[in-house]
Design a protein around this motif. Structure first.
Motif, PDB file in Angstrom:
ATOM      1  N   VAL A 177       0.860  -1.185   0.000  1.00 56.96           N
ATOM      2  CA  VAL A 177       0.000   0.000   0.000  1.00 56.96           C
ATOM      3  C   VAL A 177       0.898   1.238   0.000  1.00 56.96           C
ATOM      4  CG1 VAL A 177      -1.763   1.309   1.266  1.00 56.96           C
ATOM      5  CG2 VAL A 177      -1.830  -1.203   1.271  1.00 56.96           C
ATOM      6  N   LEU A 178       0.675   2.112  -0.972  1.00 56.05           N
ATOM      7  CA  LEU A 178       1.413   3.376  -1.070  1.00 56.05           C
ATOM      8  C   LEU A 178       0.438   4.523  -0.832  1.00 56.05           C
ATOM      9  CD1 LEU A 178       3.964   5.069  -1.938  1.00 56.05           C
ATOM     10  CD2 LEU A 178       3.058   4.927  -4.276  1.00 56.05           C
ATOM     11  N   VAL A 179       0.842   5.484   0.012  1.00 57.00           N
ATOM     12  CA  VAL A 179       0.023   6.664   0.280  1.00 57.00           C
ATOM     13  C   VAL A 179       0.787   7.885  -0.218  1.00 57.00           C
ATOM     14  CG1 VAL A 179      -1.145   8.045   2.043  1.00 57.00           C
ATOM     15  CG2 VAL A 179      -0.972   5.555   2.316  1.00 57.00           C
ATOM     16  N   LEU A 180       0.137   8.667  -1.086  1.00 54.88           N
ATOM     17  CA  LEU A 180       0.744   9.874  -1.628  1.00 54.88           C
ATOM     18  C   LEU A 180      -0.140  11.081  -1.335  1.00 54.88           C
ATOM     19  CD1 LEU A 180       1.834   8.593  -5.171  1.00 54.88           C
ATOM     20  CD2 LEU A 180       3.348   9.154  -3.262  1.00 54.88           C
ATOM     21  N   PRO A 181       0.475  12.231  -1.021  1.00 52.02           N
ATOM     22  CA  PRO A 181      -0.322  13.440  -0.811  1.00 52.02           C
ATOM     23  C   PRO A 181      -0.651  14.136  -2.130  1.00 52.02           C
ATOM     24  CG  PRO A 181       1.965  13.905  -0.325  1.00 52.02           C
ATOM     25  CD  PRO A 181       1.890  12.434  -0.691  1.00 52.02           C
ATOM     26  N   PHE A 182      -1.880  14.576  -2.270  1.00 54.28           N
ATOM     27  CA  PHE A 182      -2.305  15.312  -3.456  1.00 54.28           C
ATOM     28  C   PHE A 182      -1.472  16.582  -3.639  1.00 54.28           C
ATOM     29  CE2 PHE A 182      -5.308  18.395  -5.479  1.00 54.28           C
ATOM     30  CZ  PHE A 182      -5.396  17.771  -6.706  1.00 54.28           C
TER      31      PHE A 182
ATOM     32  N   ALA B  34       2.486  20.272  -6.540  1.00 55.65           N
ATOM     33  CA  ALA B  34       3.808  20.900  -6.496  1.00 55.65           C
ATOM     34  C   ALA B  34       4.754  20.366  -7.568  1.00 55.65           C
ATOM     35  CB  ALA B  34       4.434  20.705  -5.110  1.00 55.65           C
ATOM     36  N   ASP B  35       4.702  19.051  -7.830  1.00 57.67           N
ATOM     37  CA  ASP B  35       5.649  18.434  -8.770  1.00 57.67           C
ATOM     38  C   ASP B  35       5.008  17.178  -9.362  1.00 57.67           C
ATOM     39  OD1 ASP B  35       7.775  17.185 -10.087  1.00 57.67           O
ATOM     40  OD2 ASP B  35       9.241  17.765  -8.566  1.00 57.67           O
ATOM     41  N   LYS B  36       4.300  17.369 -10.460  1.00 62.11           N
ATOM     42  CA  LYS B  36       3.553  16.263 -11.068  1.00 62.11           C
ATOM     43  C   LYS B  36       4.453  15.104 -11.484  1.00 62.11           C
ATOM     44  CE  LYS B  36      -0.306  19.047 -12.803  1.00 62.11           C
ATOM     45  NZ  LYS B  36       0.020  20.271 -12.079  1.00 62.11           N
ATOM     46  N   VAL B  37       5.635  15.406 -12.015  1.00 59.24           N
ATOM     47  CA  VAL B  37       6.546  14.353 -12.458  1.00 59.24           C
ATOM     48  C   VAL B  37       7.014  13.520 -11.273  1.00 59.24           C
ATOM     49  CG1 VAL B  37       8.787  13.882 -13.529  1.00 59.24           C
ATOM     50  CG2 VAL B  37       7.272  15.618 -14.519  1.00 59.24           C
ATOM     51  N   LYS B  38       7.396  14.174 -10.184  1.00 58.65           N
ATOM     52  CA  LYS B  38       7.846  13.452  -8.988  1.00 58.65           C
ATOM     53  C   LYS B  38       6.722  12.564  -8.440  1.00 58.65           C
ATOM     54  CE  LYS B  38      10.123  14.257  -4.548  1.00 58.65           C
ATOM     55  NZ  LYS B  38      10.667  15.292  -3.629  1.00 58.65           N
ATOM     56  N   PHE B  39       5.511  13.120  -8.374  1.00 59.12           N
ATOM     57  CA  PHE B  39       4.358  12.358  -7.898  1.00 59.12           C
ATOM     58  C   PHE B  39       4.157  11.111  -8.766  1.00 59.12           C
ATOM     59  CE2 PHE B  39      -0.087  11.196  -8.140  1.00 59.12           C
ATOM     60  CZ  PHE B  39      -0.547  11.274  -6.849  1.00 59.12           C
ATOM     61  N   CYS B  40       4.120  11.321 -10.074  1.00 60.03           N
ATOM     62  CA  CYS B  40       3.871  10.211 -10.996  1.00 60.03           C
ATOM     63  C   CYS B  40       4.983   9.172 -10.940  1.00 60.03           C
ATOM     64  CB  CYS B  40       3.678  10.728 -12.416  1.00 60.03           C
ATOM     65  SG  CYS B  40       2.129  11.645 -12.622  1.00 60.03           S
ATOM     66  N   ASN B  41       6.215   9.602 -10.770  1.00 58.44           N
ATOM     67  CA  ASN B  41       7.326   8.648 -10.705  1.00 58.44           C
ATOM     68  C   ASN B  41       7.308   7.833  -9.413  1.00 58.44           C
ATOM     69  OD1 ASN B  41       8.502   8.820 -13.255  1.00 58.44           O
ATOM     70  ND2 ASN B  41       9.657  10.657 -12.700  1.00 58.44           N
TER      71      ASN B  41
ATOM     72  N   PHE C 213       6.397   2.352  -7.744  1.00 58.69           N
ATOM     73  CA  PHE C 213       5.643   1.421  -6.909  1.00 58.69           C
ATOM     74  C   PHE C 213       4.999   0.322  -7.754  1.00 58.69           C
ATOM     75  CE2 PHE C 213       1.531   0.431  -4.740  1.00 58.69           C
ATOM     76  CZ  PHE C 213       2.051  -0.166  -3.602  1.00 58.69           C
ATOM     77  N   ALA C 214       4.555   0.685  -8.950  1.00 58.98           N
ATOM     78  CA  ALA C 214       3.908  -0.274  -9.846  1.00 58.98           C
ATOM     79  C   ALA C 214       4.909  -1.095 -10.656  1.00 58.98           C
ATOM     80  CB  ALA C 214       2.964   0.460 -10.790  1.00 58.98           C
ATOM     81  N   GLY C 215       6.192  -0.722 -10.608  1.00 56.01           N
ATOM     82  CA  GLY C 215       7.204  -1.466 -11.353  1.00 56.01           C
ATOM     83  C   GLY C 215       7.368  -0.986 -12.783  1.00 56.01           C
ATOM     84  N   GLY C 216       7.026   0.268 -13.049  1.00 51.31           N
ATOM     85  CA  GLY C 216       7.117   0.810 -14.398  1.00 51.31           C
ATOM     86  C   GLY C 216       8.395   1.601 -14.630  1.00 51.31           C
ATOM     87  N   THR C 217       8.469   2.228 -15.791  1.00 47.31           N
ATOM     88  CA  THR C 217       9.623   3.015 -16.199  1.00 47.31           C
ATOM     89  C   THR C 217       9.367   4.487 -15.903  1.00 47.31           C
ATOM     90  OG1 THR C 217      10.016   1.444 -17.986  1.00 47.31           O
ATOM     91  CG2 THR C 217      11.124   3.581 -18.150  1.00 47.31           C
ATOM     92  N   PRO C 218      10.319   5.179 -15.263  1.00 50.84           N
ATOM     93  CA  PRO C 218      10.108   6.600 -14.932  1.00 50.84           C
ATOM     94  C   PRO C 218       9.840   7.458 -16.168  1.00 50.84           C
ATOM     95  CG  PRO C 218      12.052   5.730 -13.822  1.00 50.84           C
ATOM     96  CD  PRO C 218      11.598   4.676 -14.790  1.00 50.84           C
ATOM     97  N   ILE C 219       9.172   8.566 -15.946  1.00 56.79           N
ATOM     98  CA  ILE C 219       8.845   9.508 -17.016  1.00 56.79           C
ATOM     99  C   ILE C 219       9.554  10.834 -16.750  1.00 56.79           C
ATOM    100  CG2 ILE C 219       6.619   8.455 -17.541  1.00 56.79           C
ATOM    101  CD1 ILE C 219       5.310  10.671 -15.860  1.00 56.79           C
ATOM    102  N   GLU C 220       9.611  11.671 -17.781  1.00 55.71           N
ATOM    103  CA  GLU C 220      10.282  12.962 -17.638  1.00 55.71           C
ATOM    104  C   GLU C 220       9.321  14.144 -17.678  1.00 55.71           C
ATOM    105  OE1 GLU C 220      13.425  13.293 -20.464  1.00 55.71           O
ATOM    106  OE2 GLU C 220      14.480  11.509 -19.722  1.00 55.71           O
ATOM    107  N   SER C 221       8.114  13.927 -18.175  1.00 57.07           N
ATOM    108  CA  SER C 221       7.151  15.027 -18.239  1.00 57.07           C
ATOM    109  C   SER C 221       5.733  14.487 -18.111  1.00 57.07           C
ATOM    110  CB  SER C 221       7.304  15.806 -19.546  1.00 57.07           C
ATOM    111  OG  SER C 221       6.968  14.980 -20.644  1.00 57.07           O
TER     112      SER C 221
END
Length: 198
Positions: free
Chosen positions: A130-135, A140-147, A152-160
């Motif tokens: 279980v991962l908890v993230l603040p909205f 503040a930083d959409k890329v950091k949030f998404c990464n 957590f899901a085991g995917g590849t990081p994004i840049e934008s």
């Protein structure tokens, strides 16, 4: 199929039969399947009365699933919930909406819904990851949030991330006008007694 049915006629087999090929279809494309709906945390306008029922259904259907919960600072969440209530047709003033009603036959908003640790614990008891993230991190930083979510899901990081605004809330004037007109002109589940349905 997952959220709406009353427990007496919830059909696990039907949702399982629907999800299984969908999950496989995405896996075959090398993608990570995601099942997402804000109602998985329960209906906030109704105090989250169905949150445990939905958590149990998810755990039963997807026991190996990973869970991401996004929480929000409670004061901004309170205003956002009221705006959503008005957008859906609600006609109460903000004071009426927050008023603590005695337990009734119909679920109403309950401030305890904003005690997020209870829902987090509910999911931690049913799922191993279980991962908890603040909205606010998303704002503040959409890329950091998404990464964080992608890692957590085991995917590849994004840049934008696209910067489109979706489902923007009402401003103060529009909000004040909307709840007044809802009383007369917007008949739905949030306001079933409106005189007209326009």
């Amino acid at each position: 199929l997952l959220i709406k049915p009353n427990p007496l006629w919830y059909d696990r087999a039907a949702i399982h039969d629907y999800l299984t090929p969908e999950i496989q279809r995405y896996q075959d494309q090398g993608l990570i399947p995601v099942v997402s709906n804000e109602r998985f945390s329960g209906n906030p306008i109704s105090g989250g009365y169905d949150s445990i029922e939905i958590a149990n259904r998810l755990a039963n259907l997807l026991p190996q699933g990973r869970v991401v919960l996004v929480i929000r600072e409670q004061k901004t969440m309170m205003l956002s919930l009221y705006k959503q209530y008005v957008k859906e047709g609600g006609a109460c003033t903000i004071e009426q909406f927050w008023h603590d009603f005695e337990p009734a036959k119909m679920p109403r908003f309950d401030m305890r819904f904003l005690e997020f640790h209870r829902l987090i614990q509910c999911y931690q008891e049913r799922f191993e990851q279980v991962l908890v993230l603040p909205f606010e991190l998303f704002l503040a930083d959409k890329v950091k949030f998404c990464n964080h979510l992608i890692a957590f899901a085991g995917g590849t990081p994004i840049e934008s991330v696209p910067d489109d605004v979706v489902n923007q809330g009402f401003g103060g004037f529009e909000l004040a006008m909307r709840w007044r007109t809802n009383f007369l002109f917007h008949r739905d589940m949030a306001n079933p007694s409106a005189l007209f349905d326009v």
